[in-house]
Design a protein around this motif. Structure first.
Motif, short mmCIF file in Angstrom:
data_model
loop_
_atom_site.label_atom_id
_atom_site.label_comp_id
_atom_site.label_asym_id
_atom_site.label_seq_id
_atom_site.Cartn_x
_atom_site.Cartn_y
_atom_site.Cartn_z
N ASN A 1 0.82 -1.21 0.00
CA ASN A 1 0.00 0.00 0.00
C ASN A 1 0.86 1.27 0.00
OD1 ASN A 1 0.98 0.03 2.59
ND2 ASN A 1 -1.01 0.09 3.60
N HIS A 2 2.05 1.19 -0.56
CA HIS A 2 2.99 2.31 -0.53
C HIS A 2 4.03 2.10 -1.62
CE1 HIS A 2 5.75 -0.59 1.12
NE2 HIS A 2 4.70 -1.02 1.80
N GLU A 3 4.92 3.06 -1.78
CA GLU A 3 6.00 2.94 -2.76
C GLU A 3 7.12 2.06 -2.19
OE1 GLU A 3 7.45 6.61 -4.31
OE2 GLU A 3 5.45 7.45 -4.48
N LEU A 4 7.79 1.35 -3.07
CA LEU A 4 8.91 0.50 -2.68
C LEU A 4 10.22 1.25 -2.89
CD1 LEU A 4 7.60 -2.77 -4.30
CD2 LEU A 4 7.51 -2.13 -1.91
N ALA A 5 11.30 0.71 -2.35
CA ALA A 5 12.61 1.35 -2.47
C ALA A 5 13.10 1.28 -3.92
CB ALA A 5 13.62 0.67 -1.55
N THR A 6 13.73 2.35 -4.36
CA THR A 6 14.29 2.39 -5.71
C THR A 6 15.56 1.54 -5.74
OG1 THR A 6 15.60 4.35 -5.22
CG2 THR A 6 13.38 4.70 -6.10
N PRO A 7 15.98 1.10 -6.91
CA PRO A 7 17.21 0.29 -6.98
C PRO A 7 18.44 0.98 -6.39
CG PRO A 7 16.00 0.10 -9.03
CD PRO A 7 15.29 1.14 -8.19
N SER A 8 18.49 2.30 -6.44
CA SER A 8 19.65 3.01 -5.88
C SER A 8 19.63 3.06 -4.35
CB SER A 8 19.71 4.43 -6.43
OG SER A 8 18.56 5.16 -6.03
#
Length: 173
Positions: free
Chosen positions: A96-103
């Motif tokens: 229900n939220h954004e996930l961590a970016t690859p960086s």
């Protein structure tokens, strides 16, 4: 569903690797036991922001000054244990939220670890008089970037401090 592993650590490592690839961090849930024994019947692994913190009766919400990081996300995996085989019986992948970016994935808590080889390098360099920040910089150059080391600078400082505290005996300040 139905994938089987041989131990709790293998189950945790499998979900942790999946989570790192997607971009979230995991934590272990409570064990469910076979009634009357200490044999694990079921084990859940949750997304680190699953649910909400429960406060004790004596703690006032206004007095508790830590920032709430949980979002009530329901992502989880459940392993059922039968004959020492851990089988996936429930898997929820929705967030229900954004996930961590690859960086930023190298900063996720469950995917960070200090290997014994790197710990030995840190110990030997610090005992030779090199500052922990310089040791961390050296290791990042060896690994071609901070994101490839596997731990943060804070983890390096914590390891060095832990080693110093092990040398100091009781009442030897």
């Amino acid at each position: 569903m139905g994938v089987t592993v041989d131990s709790e650590d293998a189950a945790y490592d499998m979900y942790k690797a999946y989570a790192h690839g997607i971009g979230f961090s995991v934590r272990r849930g409570k064990n469910r036991y076979v009634s009357g024994t200490k044999d694990i019947r079921c084990k859940d692994f949750y997304y680190s922001k699953e649910g909400f913190k429960e406060f004790e009766d004596g703690i006032n919400m206004k007095q508790y000054n830590k920032l709430e990081t949980r979002t009530g996300c329901s992502a989880m995996i459940r392993f059922t244990v039968q004959d020492n085989h851990w089988t996936i019986t429930r898997f929820i992948s929705e967030h229900n939220h954004e996930l961590a970016t690859p960086s930023k994935r190298h900063l996720l808590r469950s995917s960070r670890s200090l290997s014994t080889a790197k710990a030995d390098v840190i110990s030997s360099m610090v005992s030779a008089g090199i500052r922990p920040t310089d040791v961390y910089s050296y290791l990042s150059k060896e690994a071609c970037g901070y994101e490839n080391i596997g731990f943060t600078k804070r983890d390096c400082y914590n390891y060095v401090n832990k080693q110093k505290m092990m040398v100091i005996e009781a009442r030897d300040g």
